[in-house]
Motif scaffolding. Structure first.
Motif, short mmCIF file in Angstrom:
data_model
loop_
_atom_site.label_atom_id
_atom_site.label_comp_id
_atom_site.label_asym_id
_atom_site.label_seq_id
_atom_site.Cartn_x
_atom_site.Cartn_y
_atom_site.Cartn_z
N ALA A 104 47.75 33.61 28.70
CA ALA A 104 49.21 33.70 28.70
C ALA A 104 49.65 35.12 29.06
O ALA A 104 50.62 35.31 29.80
N ALA A 105 48.93 36.12 28.53
CA ALA A 105 49.25 37.51 28.86
C ALA A 105 49.05 37.77 30.35
O ALA A 105 49.86 38.44 30.99
N ALA A 106 47.97 37.22 30.91
CA ALA A 106 47.69 37.40 32.34
C ALA A 106 48.77 36.74 33.19
O ALA A 106 49.26 37.33 34.17
N HIS A 107 49.19 35.53 32.83
CA HIS A 107 50.24 34.84 33.59
C HIS A 107 51.57 35.58 33.46
O HIS A 107 52.33 35.65 34.44
N THR A 108 51.85 36.12 32.30
CA THR A 108 53.09 36.86 32.09
C THR A 108 53.19 38.06 33.03
O THR A 108 54.27 38.37 33.56
N LEU A 109 52.07 38.73 33.24
CA LEU A 109 52.03 39.92 34.09
C LEU A 109 51.76 39.59 35.55
O LEU A 109 51.64 40.50 36.39
N GLY A 110 51.64 38.31 35.87
CA GLY A 110 51.41 37.90 37.26
C GLY A 110 50.02 38.22 37.77
O GLY A 110 49.82 38.41 38.97
N ILE A 111 49.05 38.29 36.89
CA ILE A 111 47.67 38.60 37.27
C ILE A 111 46.96 37.33 37.71
O ILE A 111 46.95 36.32 37.01
N GLU A 112 46.37 37.38 38.90
CA GLU A 112 45.59 36.24 39.40
C GLU A 112 44.21 36.26 38.75
O GLU A 112 43.49 37.26 38.84
N VAL A 113 43.86 35.18 38.11
CA VAL A 113 42.56 35.09 37.43
C VAL A 113 41.60 34.27 38.29
O VAL A 113 41.83 33.08 38.51
N ASP A 114 40.53 34.92 38.79
CA ASP A 114 39.56 34.19 39.60
C ASP A 114 38.57 33.44 38.72
O ASP A 114 38.50 33.65 37.50
N PHE A 115 37.79 32.57 39.34
CA PHE A 115 36.88 31.69 38.59
C PHE A 115 35.84 32.48 37.82
O PHE A 115 35.56 32.18 36.64
N LEU A 116 35.25 33.52 38.44
CA LEU A 116 34.21 34.30 37.79
C LEU A 116 34.74 34.99 36.54
O LEU A 116 34.10 34.99 35.48
N THR A 117 35.93 35.58 36.66
CA THR A 117 36.53 36.24 35.50
C THR A 117 36.84 35.24 34.39
O THR A 117 36.69 35.53 33.20
N ALA A 118 37.26 34.03 34.79
CA ALA A 118 37.54 32.99 33.81
C ALA A 118 36.28 32.60 33.06
O ALA A 118 36.31 32.39 31.84
N VAL A 119 35.16 32.52 33.77
CA VAL A 119 33.88 32.19 33.12
C VAL A 119 33.49 33.28 32.13
O VAL A 119 33.05 33.00 31.01
N ILE A 120 33.67 34.55 32.54
CA ILE A 120 33.37 35.67 31.64
C ILE A 120 34.25 35.60 30.39
O ILE A 120 33.80 35.85 29.27
N LEU A 121 35.53 35.21 30.59
CA LEU A 121 36.45 35.07 29.46
C LEU A 121 35.95 33.99 28.50
O LEU A 121 35.99 34.16 27.28
N MET A 122 35.47 32.88 29.05
CA MET A 122 34.95 31.79 28.22
C MET A 122 33.80 32.27 27.35
O MET A 122 33.74 32.00 26.14
N VAL A 123 32.88 33.00 27.98
CA VAL A 123 31.71 33.51 27.25
C VAL A 123 32.14 34.51 26.18
O VAL A 123 31.70 34.45 25.03
N MET A 124 33.03 35.44 26.57
CA MET A 124 33.49 36.45 25.62
C MET A 124 34.23 35.81 24.46
O MET A 124 34.06 36.20 23.29
N ALA A 125 35.05 34.80 24.74
CA ALA A 125 35.80 34.12 23.69
C ALA A 125 34.85 33.43 22.72
O ALA A 125 35.04 33.49 21.50
#
Length: 403
Positions: free
Chosen positions: A308-329
């Motif tokens: 939600a923070a990324a969408h609020t700031l208009g940041i494009e989230v690529d697939f690799l970063t999303a996977v890293i986020l999943m692991v970190m979460a």
């Protein structure tokens, strides 16, 4: 008076809680000025749960390990694997939901008196130091990783003790469990005070602005509870998972929703495990352990609010970063109880993946606190109910292999 007390206790706990909620709403709408007199019920209830939960985990784990007889097989390896897979899956679903339903926040609030970790190394360092902290300090500060570590060590050391010592530990464990059950029986009065305070002081208007975010969080948690977890159970047990899922939600999840404490819900899960006739040598360890590390709900909270923070700031989230986020979460959620503030204070760490500043991230944390009355309740319900789900699933899988 005695008859009235007995009649009240004969009512199902969930029904008593519903009565408490209704009374709390009515009082908040009719006499909102009586704040201090009624909200003290909620404060006392929460304080009692916080006071007894750490010693409960400590004693239960020591007793479970010390009383475990050699040669008895348990399913702990499979249960730990299920905890890990389910937590990662929860983070995965949360990220996908955030892509499908992007949320933009109004960042105007500030979080005060909180200090998020600055990086993943600080998180691991905090977790390691929490593990080796003084046991008395761990219990006093509700440091569950430290409590768990010392309980495991002492439990192993006490395995060689004589039967009388183990009997004392078992009796002490039963006594602490009984105390928690007494406190949980007071839940209707405590929840009455909590509901009264929430409506009379902040009302529902504060939650209205963040309705979309709440819907995504709660919707994702329901999807994980009713779709993802059943799929995991079916994959390992090869049986219809929904009787187990619905039973765990009804008898564990609802209580956890209102108490908002996985640790305090341990006796409820223990009683349910006994009712399901699961292996006591397994669930006596897996349920207290799950209350500390099985945090699928926390993984959802971290992922959804970060996206939600990324969408609020208009940041494009690529697939690799999303996977890293999943692991970190998933990794961060498993250790959420070892970080002051729990899952919400791990959001700035996840936000750092996108280069989001702490100033912005802490505003997101503040929003998390605003919606916490719903978010934290649903998160705890998911976390606690899945402890029993995966313990039972491992048991069913073992039975299937033996047949």
């Amino acid at each position: 008076m005695k008859r009235l007390f007995e009649k009240w206790n004969s009512i199902n706990l969930v029904n008593r809680i519903i009565i408490g909620i209704i009374i709390g709403v009515i009082l908040a709408l009719t006499i909102p000025e009586a704040v201090s007199g009624i909200t003290i019920l909620g404060t006392l209830f929460v304080s009692a749960l916080k006071a007894v939960a750490p010693i409960l985990v400590f004693v239960l784990v020591i007793n479970a390990i010390a009383s475990h007889a050699g040669g008895k097989s348990t399913n702990m390896k499979m249960i730990l694997a299920l905890y890990g897979v389910a937590t990662f899956a929860a983070g995965f679903v949360a990220v996908i939901a955030s892509f499908i339903f992007p949320t933009v926040l109004t960042l105007k609030t500030e979080a005060q008196d909180v200090a998020p970790p600055s990086g993943i190394l600080e998180v691991f360092e905090t977790l390691l130091f929490n593990i080796v902290t003084n046991p008395v300090s761990a219990i006093m500060n509700a440091n569950y990783l430290g409590i768990l570590a010392w309980a495991v060590v002492l439990g192993i050391a006490l395995k060689a003790s004589n039967d009388s010592t183990k009997s004392v530990m078992a009796n002490f464990s039963d006594a602490i469990t009984k105390v928690v059950q007494w406190i949980i029986n007071l839940a209707p009065f405590g929840i009455l005070g909590i509901v009264f305070e929430a409506i009379s002081t902040t009302g529902l208007s504060a939650l209205g602005e963040y309705a979309r975010l709440i819907l995504i969080l709660v919707g994702t948690m329901f999807f994980v509870a009713l779709v993802v977890n059943p799929l995991i159970v079916y994959a390992v047990a090869r049986r219809n998972p929904y009787p187990l899922i619905f039973t765990s939600i009804k008898e564990s999840g609802i209580t956890a929703f209102f108490t908002r404490s996985s640790a305090a819900n341990i006796p409820v899960n223990m009683a349910l495990a006994e009712k399901l006739k699961l292996n006591k040598d397994t669930y006596a360890v897996s349920i207290p352990l799950g209350a500390t590390i099985n945090m699928g709900g926390a993984a959802i909270t971290i992922s959804v609010l970060t996206m939600a923070a990324a969408h609020t700031l208009g940041i494009e989230v690529d697939f690799l970063t999303a996977v890293i986020l999943m692991v970190m979460a998933a990794v961060s959620a498993a250790g959420a109880s070892g970080v002051a503030g729990g899952s919400l204070l791990l959001i700035p760490l996840a936000c750092s993946l996108f280069g989001i500043s702490d100033d912005i991230a802490m505003q997101v944390v503040a929003i998390g606190f605003i919606i916490g009355v719903i978010q934290d309740s649903c998160e705890t319900a998911l976390n606690s109910s899945t402890d029993i789900v995966f313990t039972a699933a491992a048991e069913y899988a073992k039975e299937r292999k033996q047949n």
